[in-house]
Enzyme design. Structure first.
Site, PDB file in Angstrom:
ATOM      1  N   CYS A   2       0.802  -1.117  -0.042  1.00 40.46           N
ATOM      2  CA  CYS A   2      -0.003   0.029  -0.061  1.00 40.46           C
ATOM      3  C   CYS A   2       0.710   1.301  -0.022  1.00 40.46           C
ATOM      4  O   CYS A   2       1.511   1.517   0.957  1.00 40.46           O
ATOM      5  CB  CYS A   2      -1.033  -0.267   1.247  1.00 40.46           C
ATOM      6  N   CYS A  15      -5.438   5.328  -3.742  1.00 34.93           N
ATOM      7  CA  CYS A  15      -4.883   4.135  -3.807  1.00 34.93           C
ATOM      8  C   CYS A  15      -3.339   4.443  -4.331  1.00 34.93           C
ATOM      9  O   CYS A  15      -3.347   4.727  -5.243  1.00 34.93           O
ATOM     10  CB  CYS A  15      -5.592   3.107  -4.477  1.00 34.93           C
TER      11      CYS A  15
END
Length: 327
Positions: free
Chosen positions: A81, A233
């Protein structure tokens, strides 16, 4: 026992950060899943919920200062991430009095370093996004006998949209679209299908629509595996930047710095190419919103009545930054 959390975000992608090295004993995997689900629930969770839980631990590799695990809101584990890594990088930088180091992630150590503040009170970090692969086996993708999907129509999903599948290292399916399609219903239709029971991505996939705005400027909207729609994201923005240089050199070239906008704000990216080797630098905020102390047993029961919260002023500064860059 009491645990200390920090509510953090990168580009509006929110997490609770937990330093597991400060716990008297380690959490079981079952406790990690339950804790994540209880904390991040947007209706009944803590402080409005979040997109996931970031676990910071000791690295098992000598050349990394710490290890990051990413647990999605549904309890599944993500391989990487980018937005979360920036906040972990800031935490480890402060903890270890360092500004340039490596962090262990699921697949490899990634280089991170302190960047110039984006705005007064808005800390920023640059993090490496890699490895990059187009291979179906790395994406756990199954479209007949296709070994890769690059800028092509997939009739199983849409008769008109072109897709590219890319792992960075978590899997992404990306389509360049116009403004109307970007805001329309197709992204949710396709992404919800591919993150339910389906034959093409049995383990799910992050799906993004990208709008080419101007030279070195794109907008990315993402439906994230294990989360749903997110403000941002990091790996999706990174992958979208690389594909802009790869497929649309009239908008960006490798080694260019791109401004990548998203529903949660803006980051800078720099896609790189060296032969068949690709990687991306992701540069953006690492905001600490709240410092929290709460009882673990109560948290596992979603009881947040007896907690201590110390709010920072960083979110106010971040919103001022967003107002400035989106005028």
């Amino acid at each position: 026992m009491d645990i200390q959390l920090i509510k953090v975000h990168g580009s509006g992608n929110t997490f609770f950060l937990l330093d597991t090295t400060k716990l008297p004993h380690q959490l079981t995997e079952s406790e990690i899943v339950t804790l994540t689900q209880k904390l991040t629930d947007h209706e009944n969770g803590l402080l409005g919920g979040a997109d996931g839980l970031l676990l910071v631990g000791d690295s098992q590799k000598n050349d990394a200062v710490g290890r990051m695990r990413v647990i999605n809101a549904d309890g599944s584990e993500a391989s990487m991430c980018g937005n979360g890594l920036r906040t972990v990088a800031r935490y480890l930088a402060q903890k270890n009095h360092a500004e340039n180091f490596e962090v262990e992630t699921m697949y490899q150590n990634l280089h991170v370093q302190k960047a110039q503040d984006l705005f007064t009170g808005v800390s920023a970090f640059k993090v490496e996004i890699s490895p990059v692969s187009f291979a179906a086996q790395d994406l756990k993708m199954h479209f007949k006998a296709k070994e890769q999907v690059i800028d092509e129509v997939l009739p199983e999903l849409s008769d008109t949209l072109k897709f590219t599948a890319i792992a960075v290292p978590n899997p992404h399916l990306i389509s360049f679209v116009d403004e109307v399609t970007l805001q329309g219903p197709e992204l949710e239709r396709i992404a919800a299908y591919l993150n339910g029971e389906n034959p093409y991505f049995p383990e799910g996939v992050n799906v993004s629509f990208v709008n080419l705005r101007a030279k070195d400027e794109i907008f990315v909207r993402t439906y994230e595996r294990g989360v749903g729609f997110t403000n941002a994201c990091g790996t999706a923005m990174s992958a979208s930047s690389l594909l802009t240089a790869y497929l649309h050199p009239e908008y960006a070239n490798f080694n260019d710095t791109l401004s990548v906008y998203n529903p949660g704000g803006m980051v800078k990216t720099v896609p790189h190419e060296d032969g068949n080797h690709y990687w991306i630098d992701l540069i953006g905020n690492a905001t600490f919103q709240d410092y929290i102390t709460l009882d673990l047993k109560a948290a596992l029961m979603q009881d947040f009545t007896d907690i201590k919260i110390q709010k920072t002023s960083e979110q106010k500064q971040y919103l001022q930054f967003i107002q400035k860059v989106t005028k």
